[in-house]
Design an enzyme around this catalytic site. Sequence first.
Site, PDB file in Angstrom:
ATOM      1  N   ASN A  21      -0.849   4.033   1.094  1.00 10.49           N
ATOM      2  CA  ASN A  21      -1.691   4.812   1.997  1.00 10.49           C
ATOM      3  C   ASN A  21      -0.989   4.950   3.353  1.00 10.49           C
ATOM      4  OD1 ASN A  21      -3.734   5.210   4.127  1.00 10.49           O
ATOM      5  ND2 ASN A  21      -5.211   5.085   2.457  1.00 10.49           N
ATOM      6  N   PHE A  72      -8.913   8.513   8.028  1.00  8.01           N
ATOM      7  CA  PHE A  72      -8.870   8.856   6.601  1.00  8.01           C
ATOM      8  C   PHE A  72     -10.077   8.221   5.936  1.00  8.01           C
ATOM      9  CE2 PHE A  72      -6.359   5.084   7.423  1.00  8.01           C
ATOM     10  CZ  PHE A  72      -6.766   4.179   6.458  1.00  8.01           C
ATOM     11  N   ASP A 102      -7.744  -5.347   1.302  1.00  9.59           N
ATOM     12  CA  ASP A 102      -8.769  -4.658   0.519  1.00  9.59           C
ATOM     13  C   ASP A 102      -9.880  -4.355   1.504  1.00  9.59           C
ATOM     14  OD1 ASP A 102      -9.500  -3.516  -1.963  1.00  9.59           O
ATOM     15  OD2 ASP A 102     -11.061  -5.014  -2.172  1.00  9.59           O
ATOM     16  N   THR A 132       0.842  -1.198   0.000  1.00  3.83           N
ATOM     17  CA  THR A 132       0.000   0.000   0.000  1.00  3.83           C
ATOM     18  C   THR A 132       0.878   1.249   0.000  1.00  3.83           C
ATOM     19  OG1 THR A 132      -1.789   1.171   1.158  1.00  3.83           O
ATOM     20  CG2 THR A 132      -0.154   0.076   2.539  1.00  3.83           C
ATOM     21  N   HIS A 179     -12.421  -2.163  11.559  1.00  5.75           N
ATOM     22  CA  HIS A 179     -12.419  -3.337  10.694  1.00  5.75           C
ATOM     23  C   HIS A 179     -10.993  -3.802  10.414  1.00  5.75           C
ATOM     24  CE1 HIS A 179     -11.944   0.278   8.395  1.00  5.75           C
ATOM     25  NE2 HIS A 179     -11.824  -0.321   7.227  1.00  5.75           N
ATOM     26  N   TYR A 191     -13.573   7.437   4.715  1.00  8.20           N
ATOM     27  CA  TYR A 191     -14.946   7.769   5.127  1.00  8.20           C
ATOM     28  C   TYR A 191     -15.069   7.976   6.637  1.00  8.20           C
ATOM     29  CZ  TYR A 191     -16.121   6.048   0.431  1.00  8.20           C
ATOM     30  OH  TYR A 191     -16.188   5.854  -0.930  1.00  8.20           O
ATOM     31  N   ASP A 192     -13.952   7.955   7.361  1.00 11.89           N
ATOM     32  CA  ASP A 192     -13.986   8.006   8.826  1.00 11.89           C
ATOM     33  C   ASP A 192     -14.790   9.173   9.410  1.00 11.89           C
ATOM     34  OD1 ASP A 192     -12.524   5.703   8.844  1.00 11.89           O
ATOM     35  OD2 ASP A 192     -10.680   6.576   9.647  1.00 11.89           O
ATOM     36  N   GLY A 212      -1.960   6.202   6.156  1.00  9.99           N
ATOM     37  CA  GLY A 212      -2.785   5.812   7.303  1.00  9.99           C
ATOM     38  C   GLY A 212      -2.715   4.310   7.543  1.00  9.99           C
ATOM     39  N   LYS A 213      -2.842   3.541   6.469  1.00 13.37           N
ATOM     40  CA  LYS A 213      -2.758   2.084   6.579  1.00 13.37           C
ATOM     41  C   LYS A 213      -1.358   1.648   7.013  1.00 13.37           C
ATOM     42  CE  LYS A 213      -6.212   0.839   3.066  1.00 13.37           C
ATOM     43  NZ  LYS A 213      -6.434   0.039   1.838  1.00 13.37           N
TER      44      LYS A 213
END
Length: 199
Positions: free
Chosen positions: A9, A152, A69, A7, A180, A154-155, A11-12
């Site tokens: 991203n 980040f 994913d 990734t 999740h 839809y949070d 945040g991830k």
Amino acid sequence: MKIVLATHNQGKIREFRRAFSEIGWEAIPIADVADVPDPDETGTTFEENALQKAHYYAKAVHMPVLSDDSGIIADALGDRPGIYSARYAGHHGDDEANNRKLVQDLSPYTGEERKGRYVCVVALVWPDGRELTAKGECEGIIRDFYQGHGGFGYDPLFYLPQYGKTMAELPMEEKNKISHRGRALRNLLEKLKGHMEKQ
């Protein structure tokens, strides 16, 4: 032990690094290892896409690769945005546009009709083709206004009634316990411990 994170991203990357540091593994973003084009995501489920990405990068870098994913599902919209969450408005990774489109699509619905859930599937793949997957979910209400500046995606819209906060208002420690992705990672780490004991 080192694993590569499939990734870009940030945040991830923060969340994955923290989780794997707990078992003494070093997690390295793909950008620090190799300059390879992103694979096409042609799967029809979160699991298919996660495995597809992990196998692709594991072959490219010859190291164990962790991919995920994830997305948000609004009950009133069927399975949408689902696997298309990151490109819901048309451009991959445009959080603001994606959020606006979700708010617009949910505008006819109120209260309990706005229930939804975050879903994440993580996949760990070794260069020899071995694979482990795990899933996590988190339920909440998708609101039509933003609250909070953390997280980040839809949070800021994803409200957790039991906490009285959106996902974007939770401190990282708290978010990792209930999100999740946090749940999927914990499930994966449990499976990984069992996998390593068999080696």
